[in-house]
Design a protein around this motif. Sequence first.
Motif, PDB file in Angstrom:
ATOM      1  N   LEU A  30       0.772  -4.478   3.990  1.00  0.00           N
ATOM      2  CA  LEU A  30      -0.135  -3.337   4.170  1.00  0.00           C
ATOM      3  C   LEU A  30      -1.596  -3.779   4.166  1.00  0.00           C
ATOM      4  CD1 LEU A  30       1.606  -0.700   1.866  1.00  0.00           C
ATOM      5  CD2 LEU A  30       1.876  -1.006   4.338  1.00  0.00           C
ATOM      6  N   PHE A  31      -1.884  -4.843   3.411  1.00  0.00           N
ATOM      7  CA  PHE A  31      -3.255  -5.337   3.336  1.00  0.00           C
ATOM      8  C   PHE A  31      -3.557  -6.354   4.435  1.00  0.00           C
ATOM      9  CE2 PHE A  31      -2.476  -3.959  -1.079  1.00  0.00           C
ATOM     10  CZ  PHE A  31      -3.527  -3.073  -1.206  1.00  0.00           C
ATOM     11  N   LEU A  32      -2.532  -7.052   4.897  1.00  0.00           N
ATOM     12  CA  LEU A  32      -2.750  -8.092   5.906  1.00  0.00           C
ATOM     13  C   LEU A  32      -2.822  -7.544   7.321  1.00  0.00           C
ATOM     14  CD1 LEU A  32      -0.421 -10.904   4.527  1.00  0.00           C
ATOM     15  CD2 LEU A  32      -2.893 -10.678   4.274  1.00  0.00           C
ATOM     16  N   ASP A  33      -2.126  -6.455   7.586  1.00  0.00           N
ATOM     17  CA  ASP A  33      -2.117  -5.865   8.928  1.00  0.00           C
ATOM     18  C   ASP A  33      -3.287  -4.886   9.055  1.00  0.00           C
ATOM     19  OD1 ASP A  33      -1.569  -4.866  11.414  1.00  0.00           O
ATOM     20  OD2 ASP A  33       0.449  -4.131  10.924  1.00  0.00           O
ATOM     21  N   LYS A  34      -4.240  -5.222   9.899  1.00  0.00           N
ATOM     22  CA  LYS A  34      -5.447  -4.392  10.053  1.00  0.00           C
ATOM     23  C   LYS A  34      -5.191  -3.129  10.869  1.00  0.00           C
ATOM     24  CE  LYS A  34      -7.928  -7.468   7.970  1.00  0.00           C
ATOM     25  NZ  LYS A  34      -7.997  -7.405   6.562  1.00  0.00           N
ATOM     26  N   GLN A  35      -4.092  -3.109  11.620  1.00  0.00           N
ATOM     27  CA  GLN A  35      -3.841  -1.962  12.489  1.00  0.00           C
ATOM     28  C   GLN A  35      -2.603  -1.176  12.059  1.00  0.00           C
ATOM     29  OE1 GLN A  35      -3.560  -3.750  16.328  1.00  0.00           O
ATOM     30  NE2 GLN A  35      -5.773  -3.835  16.599  1.00  0.00           N
ATOM     31  N   ILE A  36      -2.304  -1.176  10.797  1.00  0.00           N
ATOM     32  CA  ILE A  36      -1.111  -0.461  10.326  1.00  0.00           C
ATOM     33  C   ILE A  36      -1.368   1.041  10.367  1.00  0.00           C
ATOM     34  CG2 ILE A  36      -1.677  -0.493   7.880  1.00  0.00           C
ATOM     35  CD1 ILE A  36       1.429  -1.251   7.596  1.00  0.00           C
ATOM     36  N   ASP A  37      -0.367   1.781  10.779  1.00  0.00           N
ATOM     37  CA  ASP A  37      -0.505   3.237  10.864  1.00  0.00           C
ATOM     38  C   ASP A  37       0.171   3.900   9.660  1.00  0.00           C
ATOM     39  OD1 ASP A  37       2.051   2.603  11.553  1.00  0.00           O
ATOM     40  OD2 ASP A  37       2.167   3.944  13.268  1.00  0.00           O
ATOM     41  N   LEU A  38       0.062   5.196   9.597  1.00  0.00           N
ATOM     42  CA  LEU A  38       0.616   5.947   8.475  1.00  0.00           C
ATOM     43  C   LEU A  38       2.140   5.784   8.379  1.00  0.00           C
ATOM     44  CD1 LEU A  38       0.125   7.893   6.148  1.00  0.00           C
ATOM     45  CD2 LEU A  38       0.400   9.774   7.762  1.00  0.00           C
ATOM     46  N   PHE A  39       2.809   5.736   9.527  1.00  0.00           N
ATOM     47  CA  PHE A  39       4.266   5.561   9.537  1.00  0.00           C
ATOM     48  C   PHE A  39       4.657   4.228   8.900  1.00  0.00           C
ATOM     49  CE2 PHE A  39       8.198   4.112  11.601  1.00  0.00           C
ATOM     50  CZ  PHE A  39       9.036   5.144  11.195  1.00  0.00           C
ATOM     51  N   GLY A  40       3.928   3.173   9.206  1.00  0.00           N
ATOM     52  CA  GLY A  40       4.204   1.860   8.618  1.00  0.00           C
ATOM     53  C   GLY A  40       3.999   1.857   7.113  1.00  0.00           C
ATOM     54  N   ILE A  41       2.958   2.511   6.670  1.00  0.00           N
ATOM     55  CA  ILE A  41       2.679   2.602   5.224  1.00  0.00           C
ATOM     56  C   ILE A  41       3.805   3.365   4.522  1.00  0.00           C
ATOM     57  CG2 ILE A  41       1.110   3.588   3.502  1.00  0.00           C
ATOM     58  CD1 ILE A  41      -1.182   3.052   5.510  1.00  0.00           C
ATOM     59  N   VAL A  42       4.197   4.490   5.101  1.00  0.00           N
ATOM     60  CA  VAL A  42       5.267   5.304   4.510  1.00  0.00           C
ATOM     61  C   VAL A  42       6.580   4.514   4.471  1.00  0.00           C
ATOM     62  CG1 VAL A  42       6.682   7.382   4.838  1.00  0.00           C
ATOM     63  CG2 VAL A  42       4.202   7.513   5.056  1.00  0.00           C
ATOM     64  N   CYS A  43       6.885   3.800   5.540  1.00  0.00           N
ATOM     65  CA  CYS A  43       8.125   2.998   5.579  1.00  0.00           C
ATOM     66  C   CYS A  43       8.126   1.916   4.505  1.00  0.00           C
ATOM     67  CB  CYS A  43       8.310   2.359   6.950  1.00  0.00           C
ATOM     68  SG  CYS A  43       8.890   3.495   8.206  1.00  0.00           S
ATOM     69  N   MET A  44       7.046   1.167   4.407  1.00  0.00           N
ATOM     70  CA  MET A  44       6.988   0.071   3.428  1.00  0.00           C
ATOM     71  C   MET A  44       7.039   0.603   1.994  1.00  0.00           C
ATOM     72  SD  MET A  44       7.184  -2.617   5.130  1.00  0.00           S
ATOM     73  CE  MET A  44       6.738  -3.963   4.083  1.00  0.00           C
ATOM     74  N   LEU A  45       6.320   1.669   1.717  1.00  0.00           N
ATOM     75  CA  LEU A  45       6.345   2.229   0.365  1.00  0.00           C
ATOM     76  C   LEU A  45       7.688   2.874   0.058  1.00  0.00           C
ATOM     77  CD1 LEU A  45       2.730   3.691   0.041  1.00  0.00           C
ATOM     78  CD2 LEU A  45       3.645   1.535  -0.879  1.00  0.00           C
ATOM     79  N   SER A  46       8.338   3.456   1.056  1.00  0.00           N
ATOM     80  CA  SER A  46       9.684   4.015   0.852  1.00  0.00           C
ATOM     81  C   SER A  46      10.682   2.913   0.516  1.00  0.00           C
ATOM     82  CB  SER A  46      10.154   4.766   2.100  1.00  0.00           C
ATOM     83  OG  SER A  46       9.342   5.871   2.346  1.00  0.00           O
ATOM     84  N   ILE A  47      10.606   1.813   1.246  1.00  0.00           N
ATOM     85  CA  ILE A  47      11.483   0.668   0.960  1.00  0.00           C
ATOM     86  C   ILE A  47      11.241   0.170  -0.458  1.00  0.00           C
ATOM     87  CG2 ILE A  47      11.922  -1.753   1.546  1.00  0.00           C
ATOM     88  CD1 ILE A  47      11.410  -0.948   4.497  1.00  0.00           C
ATOM     89  N   LEU A  48       9.969   0.064  -0.834  1.00  0.00           N
ATOM     90  CA  LEU A  48       9.626  -0.396  -2.185  1.00  0.00           C
ATOM     91  C   LEU A  48      10.213   0.525  -3.250  1.00  0.00           C
ATOM     92  CD1 LEU A  48       8.005  -2.132  -4.219  1.00  0.00           C
ATOM     93  CD2 LEU A  48       6.078  -0.603  -3.806  1.00  0.00           C
ATOM     94  N   PHE A  49       9.954   1.820  -3.144  1.00  0.00           N
ATOM     95  CA  PHE A  49      10.402   2.751  -4.179  1.00  0.00           C
ATOM     96  C   PHE A  49      11.921   2.896  -4.220  1.00  0.00           C
ATOM     97  CE2 PHE A  49       5.985   4.520  -3.697  1.00  0.00           C
ATOM     98  CZ  PHE A  49       5.535   3.984  -4.890  1.00  0.00           C
ATOM     99  N   LEU A  50      12.561   2.893  -3.066  1.00  0.00           N
ATOM    100  CA  LEU A  50      14.027   2.995  -3.040  1.00  0.00           C
ATOM    101  C   LEU A  50      14.690   1.740  -3.626  1.00  0.00           C
ATOM    102  CD1 LEU A  50      14.615   4.697   0.424  1.00  0.00           C
ATOM    103  CD2 LEU A  50      14.997   5.692  -1.840  1.00  0.00           C
ATOM    104  N   THR A  51      14.169   0.581  -3.276  1.00  0.00           N
ATOM    105  CA  THR A  51      14.741  -0.668  -3.775  1.00  0.00           C
ATOM    106  C   THR A  51      14.533  -0.807  -5.286  1.00  0.00           C
ATOM    107  OG1 THR A  51      14.305  -1.699  -1.642  1.00  0.00           O
ATOM    108  CG2 THR A  51      14.777  -3.166  -3.480  1.00  0.00           C
TER     109      THR A  51
END
Length: 146
Positions: A30-51
Amino acid sequence: MVFQSKIDKYYLYVLISAIVIIGIACVLPLFLDKQIDLFGIVCMLSILFLTVGFLLWISFSISYSFQDNHLVVKTGPFKKRIQYIEITSVRPTKNIFTGYRILSSKDAVAISYRSGLMGEIKISPRDMDAFLSELRGRVPALKENK
């Protein structure tokens, strides 16, 4: 009668380390990708919280319960039923990294039984003496290897 699993510091260190590694793997992009969109943020945080939620669920819900005809070993959504007539022996073990194991402590016992793919399960009840006493009462032909 239900017994909870013993949780030792070693297991907690491994669990915390796994959560930190998963957190870094999910948050760092999330910090390395300068062009990340809201969908990408939601996906990564969802994976984190679910795991992390799943890891915590299976780590802190380990229980061993004695039913009328079988021992139930349960963690999270996973459940193993072992008929008392199938249990052959029990022995203390420090080898917790191999085989079929549902435990959270290095202070464990291995229960051997006739059915099943592995034929042995390693568990770590919090009150080991009471657990073994209850197991002896339910399995009169139990062999105890020291």
